[in-house]
Design a protein around this motif. Sequence first.
Motif, short mmCIF file in Angstrom:
data_model
loop_
_atom_site.label_atom_id
_atom_site.label_comp_id
_atom_site.label_asym_id
_atom_site.label_seq_id
_atom_site.Cartn_x
_atom_site.Cartn_y
_atom_site.Cartn_z
N ARG A 32 -0.52 -10.69 16.06
CA ARG A 32 -0.45 -11.93 15.04
C ARG A 32 0.70 -12.94 15.71
NH1 ARG A 32 3.53 -8.58 13.00
NH2 ARG A 32 5.82 -9.74 12.48
N TYR A 33 0.53 -14.14 15.03
CA TYR A 33 1.39 -15.38 15.59
C TYR A 33 2.22 -15.90 14.68
CZ TYR A 33 -1.89 -15.95 19.45
OH TYR A 33 -2.78 -15.78 20.51
N GLU A 34 3.27 -16.00 14.86
CA GLU A 34 4.33 -16.57 14.03
C GLU A 34 4.34 -18.14 14.25
OE1 GLU A 34 8.22 -14.61 14.25
OE2 GLU A 34 7.08 -12.72 14.06
N VAL A 35 3.82 -18.94 13.37
CA VAL A 35 3.86 -20.26 13.63
C VAL A 35 5.12 -21.20 12.92
CG1 VAL A 35 2.44 -22.37 13.32
CG2 VAL A 35 1.46 -20.12 13.36
N PHE A 36 5.60 -22.17 13.56
CA PHE A 36 6.65 -22.91 13.12
C PHE A 36 6.60 -24.22 13.68
CE2 PHE A 36 8.25 -20.42 16.82
CZ PHE A 36 9.20 -21.21 17.44
N LYS A 37 7.59 -25.19 13.12
CA LYS A 37 7.65 -26.63 13.59
C LYS A 37 9.09 -26.90 13.96
CE LYS A 37 7.29 -30.13 10.06
NZ LYS A 37 6.75 -30.79 9.39
N THR A 38 9.34 -27.74 14.56
CA THR A 38 10.38 -28.28 15.02
C THR A 38 10.49 -29.85 14.95
OG1 THR A 38 10.19 -28.33 17.23
CG2 THR A 38 11.25 -26.25 16.64
N TYR A 39 11.40 -30.36 14.63
CA TYR A 39 11.53 -31.69 14.55
C TYR A 39 12.98 -32.55 14.51
CZ TYR A 39 12.31 -30.51 9.56
OH TYR A 39 12.76 -29.94 8.52
N SER A 40 13.14 -33.73 14.65
CA SER A 40 14.55 -34.35 14.62
C SER A 40 14.40 -35.30 13.41
CB SER A 40 14.76 -35.51 15.83
OG SER A 40 14.63 -34.59 17.03
N TYR A 41 15.38 -35.25 12.34
CA TYR A 41 15.54 -36.33 11.55
C TYR A 41 16.68 -37.11 11.20
CZ TYR A 41 18.01 -32.58 9.01
OH TYR A 41 18.86 -31.38 8.82
N ILE A 73 -3.98 -29.05 15.66
CA ILE A 73 -4.02 -27.81 15.15
C ILE A 73 -2.89 -27.46 14.50
CG2 ILE A 73 -4.35 -25.41 15.68
CD1 ILE A 73 -6.81 -26.99 16.35
N GLY A 74 -1.58 -27.67 14.68
CA GLY A 74 -0.51 -27.48 14.16
C GLY A 74 -0.33 -28.26 12.77
N SER A 75 -0.82 -29.50 12.82
CA SER A 75 -0.79 -30.22 11.28
C SER A 75 -1.97 -29.79 10.48
CB SER A 75 -0.94 -31.62 11.63
OG SER A 75 -2.19 -31.90 12.27
N GLU A 76 -2.97 -29.16 11.10
CA GLU A 76 -3.95 -28.56 10.01
C GLU A 76 -3.42 -27.25 9.61
OE1 GLU A 76 -7.98 -27.88 11.78
OE2 GLU A 76 -8.03 -29.89 12.53
N PHE A 77 -2.62 -26.60 10.27
CA PHE A 77 -2.04 -25.18 9.79
C PHE A 77 -1.03 -25.60 8.83
CE2 PHE A 77 0.30 -21.34 9.88
CZ PHE A 77 -0.56 -20.49 10.01
#
Length: 123
Positions: A32-41, A73-77
């Motif tokens: 299984r994959y663990e999906v996460f997002k990183t960003y600056s704000y 794909i990340g934004s759809e997820f």
Amino acid sequence: MFFIGIFGINEGHKPLGTYNNAICPSCGAYTRYEVFKTYSYFHIFFIPIFRWNKKYYVKSACCGTLYQLDPTIGSEFESGHNPDIRSEHLRIVHAYAAYNACSNCGQPVDSNFSFCPRCGKRL
């Protein structure tokens, strides 16, 4: 001046969930994959105003390899559509090569071994 500490730029990390029933491109194990997002704000009084530099990542549960996920794909997820994550959507960022998994039995095997100690299959 009293403006110090009122605003600033920071990095964020947000777990998005898991994607089950995948085959790891690195070790070939069913995982299984663990999906996460990183960003600056940018924030004012600890309230995020706007975000940029969004990147999506996938970490496999079998061998711990980290992949960068295609942004579409990340934004759809992230929006909840649950798209199919295939190997062509992944770009390897960091591989943990200390242990591999046997493609026959799934046993963790030291990367120096040529044969699996559990089932004897060639790696």
